[in-house]
Design a protein around this motif. Structure first.
Motif, PDB file in Angstrom:
ATOM      1  N   VAL A 149       3.934  -1.679  11.399  1.00 12.87           N
ATOM      2  CA  VAL A 149       3.755  -3.014  10.817  1.00 12.87           C
ATOM      3  C   VAL A 149       5.061  -3.585  10.258  1.00 12.87           C
ATOM      4  O   VAL A 149       5.152  -4.802  10.050  1.00 12.87           O
ATOM      5  N   THR A 150       6.058  -2.727  10.024  1.00 15.01           N
ATOM      6  CA  THR A 150       7.338  -3.218   9.501  1.00 15.01           C
ATOM      7  C   THR A 150       8.414  -3.302  10.578  1.00 15.01           C
ATOM      8  O   THR A 150       9.586  -3.538  10.267  1.00 15.01           O
ATOM      9  N   GLN A 151       8.019  -3.128  11.815  1.00 15.76           N
ATOM     10  CA  GLN A 151       8.987  -3.141  12.909  1.00 15.76           C
ATOM     11  C   GLN A 151       9.780  -4.445  12.911  1.00 15.76           C
ATOM     12  O   GLN A 151       9.221  -5.539  12.810  1.00 15.76           O
ATOM     13  N   TYR A 166      -1.096  -6.041   6.149  1.00 18.54           N
ATOM     14  CA  TYR A 166      -1.864  -5.071   6.931  1.00 18.54           C
ATOM     15  C   TYR A 166      -3.085  -4.583   6.162  1.00 18.54           C
ATOM     16  O   TYR A 166      -4.203  -4.555   6.691  1.00 18.54           O
ATOM     17  N   VAL A 167      -2.881  -4.188   4.906  1.00 27.63           N
ATOM     18  CA  VAL A 167      -4.003  -3.695   4.106  1.00 27.63           C
ATOM     19  C   VAL A 167      -5.029  -4.804   3.893  1.00 27.63           C
ATOM     20  O   VAL A 167      -6.237  -4.586   4.008  1.00 27.63           O
ATOM     21  N   LEU A 202      -3.562   3.041  -0.124  1.00 27.86           N
ATOM     22  CA  LEU A 202      -2.998   2.874   1.213  1.00 27.86           C
ATOM     23  C   LEU A 202      -1.689   2.079   1.144  1.00 27.86           C
ATOM     24  O   LEU A 202      -0.699   2.444   1.790  1.00 27.86           O
ATOM     25  N   PHE A 203      -1.666   1.020   0.352  1.00 24.34           N
ATOM     26  CA  PHE A 203      -0.424   0.253   0.193  1.00 24.34           C
ATOM     27  C   PHE A 203       0.699   1.138  -0.343  1.00 24.34           C
ATOM     28  O   PHE A 203       1.825   1.107   0.166  1.00 24.34           O
ATOM     29  N   ILE A 204       0.399   1.933  -1.365  1.00 26.49           N
ATOM     30  CA  ILE A 204       1.415   2.792  -1.983  1.00 26.49           C
ATOM     31  C   ILE A 204       1.935   3.817  -0.981  1.00 26.49           C
ATOM     32  O   ILE A 204       3.149   4.047  -0.880  1.00 26.49           O
ATOM     33  N   ALA A 205       1.029   4.445  -0.227  1.00 28.56           N
ATOM     34  CA  ALA A 205       1.439   5.459   0.753  1.00 28.56           C
ATOM     35  C   ALA A 205       2.376   4.855   1.802  1.00 28.56           C
ATOM     36  O   ALA A 205       3.419   5.432   2.135  1.00 28.56           O
ATOM     37  N   MET A 206       1.998   3.698   2.322  1.00 31.70           N
ATOM     38  CA  MET A 206       2.804   3.069   3.368  1.00 31.70           C
ATOM     39  C   MET A 206       4.151   2.604   2.812  1.00 31.70           C
ATOM     40  O   MET A 206       5.191   2.767   3.460  1.00 31.70           O
ATOM     41  N   ALA A 207       4.156   2.048   1.610  1.00 30.02           N
ATOM     42  CA  ALA A 207       5.410   1.591   1.001  1.00 30.02           C
ATOM     43  C   ALA A 207       6.342   2.767   0.746  1.00 30.02           C
ATOM     44  O   ALA A 207       7.537   2.718   1.095  1.00 30.02           O
TER      45      ALA A 207
END
Length: 327
Positions: A149-151, A166-167, A202-207
């Motif tokens: 999602v950050t590509q 995304y979340v 989920l936001f924290i994990a991805m960040a």
């Protein structure tokens, strides 16, 4: 003339509303009862305590309990708490009640530079806010999703926004079934639903997987359409850190429930909340016999070294008009 009066009233109402959004003054009652305590048992009670920071001013009106309360602080995040203990219980019920006077301030980070904390994040805090938690992995599936999602994005703020989107678009606020509410990132990825805990985990994990420090905060919501009443349960939210800008607040589950505020809740926290603690996997002080707490917003009780869940909760609030200084 009537039209002018109506317009004037509307303008006044709008002005009052705008002022009210900047802060909210209220009393908050945190009450509970430990029930059906067997005589002679060793009872230990830990209670999260609201504390003042840049966005809320907290004063303790009263702190009462059937056992003496001692103030303490856990080491990982510095969360304040009350602790009570009795070697041999004699009462079958133990009551506790803490009343706070709170002023909660609106936190807007994206519209005004001065409101961001433009200071370097201490190494210890940065390391802590980039690590995994027991239910918040930063490798595997959430990391793969974050890469996708950050590509094409290099700026941390742009990456965080992409993860937020995304979340917001992937998860559904849904508290049916089992598994929700634990902040289990792999559950959230699979079920694509949950409550505020699941959204923000989920936001924290991805960040964090993208090298963006992020932290978990939890407390209680205040209804926007009432000035007093009971509060059924907790609410949680998150912050992420950008060098040179500071901590930036997000509240994705509130954005999901109020899509008209989708942009607002990336970079803002409204006044309709009170924070009690921060972080996950908490070892309390004095240390509990059980495993670290997933998060700490409700009282935690142990009897003879085992977690005890027969606890009746009662949380409530009353709005209070702000004090106006005499001219």
């Amino acid at each position: 003339m009537l039209r002018r009066i109506v317009i004037a009233v509307c303008i006044f109402a709008f002005a009052v509303s705008a002022v009210a959004q900047e802060s909210r003054n209220f009393t908050f009652h945190y009450s509970f009862t430990v029930k059906n305590v067997a005589a002679g048992k060793h009872v230990r009670v830990w209670i999260p305590a609201a504390q003042s920071d840049d966005f809320q001013e907290v004063k303790i009106v009263s702190a009462k309990g059937d056992l003496p309360l001692k103030k303490s602080r856990e080491a990982k995040y510095g969360n304040e708490l009350y602790y009570a203990e009795v070697d041999k219980a004699s009462a079958s019920e133990l009551h506790f009640d803490i009343e706070y006077a709170v002023q909660r301030k609106e936190r807007v980070a994206m519209q005004s530079g001065p409101k961001l904390t433009a200071v370097a994040l201490p190494v210890k805090e940065r390391t802590q806010d980039l690590q995994s938690d027991a239910l918040v992995p930063i490798t595997g599936l959430p990391a793969d999703l974050a890469v996708k999602v950050t590509q094409g994005k290099n700026d941390p703020l742009e990456k965080a926004r992409a993860i937020y989107e995304y979340v917001f678009t992937t998860l559904k606020y849904d508290k049916t079934g089992t598994g929700w509410g634990r902040g289990d990132v792999l559950y959230a990825c699979d079920a694509k639903k949950g409550n505020c805990t699941d959204f923000h985990s989920l936001f924290i994990a991805m960040a964090r997987s993208q090298g963006i420090p992020a932290r978990f905060e939890i407390g209680f919501p205040l209804p926007t359409d009432k000035h007093a009443g009971e509060i059924a349960g907790y609410h949680c939210w998150s912050d992420f850190y950008v060098d040179g800008k500071g901590w930036v607040p997000v509240d994705i589950s509130e954005a999901w429930k109020h899509p008209e505020k989708h942009d607002y809740f990336f970079g803002s926290h409204d006044v309709n909340r009170v924070q009690f603690s921060m972080g996950r996997d908490l070892r309390l002080s004095p240390a509990q016999d059980g495993k670290p707490l997933n998060y700490f917003v409700y009282p935690y009780v142990e009897i003879d070294g085992e977690q005890y869940s027969n606890v009746s909760l009662a949380f409530s609030f009353v709005d209070v008009a702000p004090t106006v200084a005499a001219k």
